[in-house]
Design a protein around this motif. Structure first.
Motif, PDB file in Angstrom:
ATOM      1  N   SER A 166       0.830  -1.201   0.000  1.00 40.51           N
ATOM      2  CA  SER A 166       0.000   0.000   0.000  1.00 40.51           C
ATOM      3  C   SER A 166       0.867   1.254   0.000  1.00 40.51           C
ATOM      4  O   SER A 166       1.625   1.487   0.932  1.00 40.51           O
ATOM      5  N   LEU A 167       0.722   2.035  -1.042  1.00 41.47           N
ATOM      6  CA  LEU A 167       1.395   3.336  -1.089  1.00 41.47           C
ATOM      7  C   LEU A 167       0.365   4.442  -0.884  1.00 41.47           C
ATOM      8  O   LEU A 167       0.623   5.612  -1.125  1.00 41.47           O
ATOM      9  N   GLY A 168      -0.830   4.017  -0.432  1.00 47.72           N
ATOM     10  CA  GLY A 168      -1.958   4.938  -0.287  1.00 47.72           C
ATOM     11  C   GLY A 168      -1.709   6.061   0.698  1.00 47.72           C
ATOM     12  O   GLY A 168      -2.253   7.150   0.557  1.00 47.72           O
ATOM     13  N   VAL A 205      -1.873  -0.773  -3.782  1.00 45.94           N
ATOM     14  CA  VAL A 205      -2.960   0.142  -3.422  1.00 45.94           C
ATOM     15  C   VAL A 205      -2.420   1.565  -3.468  1.00 45.94           C
ATOM     16  O   VAL A 205      -1.380   1.854  -2.882  1.00 45.94           O
ATOM     17  N   SER A 206      -3.115   2.429  -4.196  1.00 44.07           N
ATOM     18  CA  SER A 206      -2.679   3.832  -4.297  1.00 44.07           C
ATOM     19  C   SER A 206      -3.610   4.724  -3.482  1.00 44.07           C
ATOM     20  O   SER A 206      -4.449   4.239  -2.736  1.00 44.07           O
ATOM     21  N   LYS A 207      -3.411   6.028  -3.618  1.00 46.78           N
ATOM     22  CA  LYS A 207      -4.124   6.963  -2.737  1.00 46.78           C
ATOM     23  C   LYS A 207      -5.571   7.184  -3.168  1.00 46.78           C
ATOM     24  O   LYS A 207      -5.820   7.494  -4.339  1.00 46.78           O
ATOM     25  N   ALA A 208      -6.486   7.031  -2.225  1.00 46.75           N
ATOM     26  CA  ALA A 208      -7.902   7.257  -2.532  1.00 46.75           C
ATOM     27  C   ALA A 208      -8.128   8.730  -2.859  1.00 46.75           C
ATOM     28  O   ALA A 208      -7.485   9.607  -2.269  1.00 46.75           O
ATOM     29  N   ALA A 209      -9.023   9.002  -3.811  1.00 42.36           N
ATOM     30  CA  ALA A 209      -9.308  10.395  -4.190  1.00 42.36           C
ATOM     31  C   ALA A 209     -10.787  10.546  -4.522  1.00 42.36           C
ATOM     32  O   ALA A 209     -11.425   9.600  -4.998  1.00 42.36           O
ATOM     33  N   MET A 210     -11.333  11.746  -4.240  1.00 47.34           N
ATOM     34  CA  MET A 210     -12.729  12.045  -4.595  1.00 47.34           C
ATOM     35  C   MET A 210     -12.833  12.176  -6.107  1.00 47.34           C
ATOM     36  O   MET A 210     -12.053  12.891  -6.731  1.00 47.34           O
TER      37      MET A 210
END
Ligand code: CAO
Length: 243
Positions: free
Chosen positions: A165-167, A188-193
């Protein structure tokens, strides 16, 4: 394979030389072994984690009482354990010498941990049998042990699958290298709107980018798409993790 011949870099400017640590050398060898042995393909998917995040945030006070921080990682562990149980073709290793597929009856998942000394991958055993708090506590403990160089060899062995995870850092997608002899790894990358069309309007939804790299000798593309679709479904409605 042809080696890489190094030029004399000092002819271009000042340089310094430093010995590689044992861990850096071992990691470099492992990466090269996986890269050269495994035909890699990466499948991408976005999971709508808006509701999951509402639930996770609602657990903040409970976490403070227990002294455990609930991050998205335990949910990812649980969703991957469910996906590995439902799609067991991902829970195998290939024994090419004996021309056999080794099917595992257990679900142990490695988590890649970034430490000042390099990348370490402690393993959480029997993820399918553990609850979210237990997974939160165990992953935090193992990550801390990794950073403190306190992991025992047994705590880094036996994984069926790895999550990297690099989120918490950033990025929209990446193509992780399978930790062979496992046959798949979830990045896993960074969650974004993002604006998501609901059939009538665009709705602001929190989307989590997933990147599943897999060994194309063991897994076919249709199964990989099934795996990431299932993960997206499970993370999109975490009640389904109870089923
Ligand atoms: N999207 C958005 N935010 C996220 C997120 C995501 N996918 N994942 C985590 N976050 C948030 C967390 O909620 C936390 O936020 P708050 O502090 O506001 O609550 C913050 O990012 C930091 O989380 P964390 O990284 O400390 O915790 P984690 O459980 O998500 O991850 C661990 C633990 C061990 C996986 C992580 O610390 C780590 O080492 N990651 C790097 C792994 C790595 O190097 N992989 C590369 C391998 S290939 O070279």
């Amino acid at each position: 394979i042809p080696g890489v011949k190094l030029p004399d870099f000092s002819q271009f400017g000042d340089i310094e030389r430093e010995s590689m640590s044992r861990m850096m050398f071992a990691t470099a060898n492992n990466m090269q072994r996986s890269w050269l042995n495994v035909p890699h393909v990466t499948q991408f998917e976005d999971a709508d984690i808006t509701d999951m995040e509402d639930f996770r945030k609602s657990q903040k006070a409970a976490g403070e009482k227990k002294g455990v921080k609930m991050t998205p990682l335990p949910f990812l562990l649980k969703a991957c354990a469910t996906a590995l149980a439902q799609l067991p073709q991902f829970n195998v290793s290939l024994d090419m010498d004996r021309k056999e597929v080794v099917r595992k009856q257990y679900i142990h998942i490695g988590i890649a941990v970034d430490t000042p000394n390099g990348l370490m991958v402690p393993v959480i055993r029997d993820v399918d049998k553990k609850g979210l708090w237990e997974l939160a506590e165990e992953s935090a403990d193992l990550a801390q042990k990794a950073r403190d160089k306190q992991l025992k060899p047994a705590e880094m062995q036996g994984a069926c699958f790895t999550i990297t995870s690099l989120g918490g850092i950033g990025g929209t997608a990446f193509t992780p290298i399978v930790n062979t002899p496992e046959v798949a790894i979830l990045g896993v990358s960074k969650a974004a709107m993002k604006p998501v069309w609901d059939g009538k309007d665009f709705q602001p939804r929190l989307m989590l980018p997933l990147s599943l790299s897999y060994d194309h000798r063991a897994v076919n593309g249709a199964d990989a798409a099934r795996f990431t679709s299932l993960l997206s479904q499970l993370l999109g409605d975490i009640r389904s993790l109870l089923l």
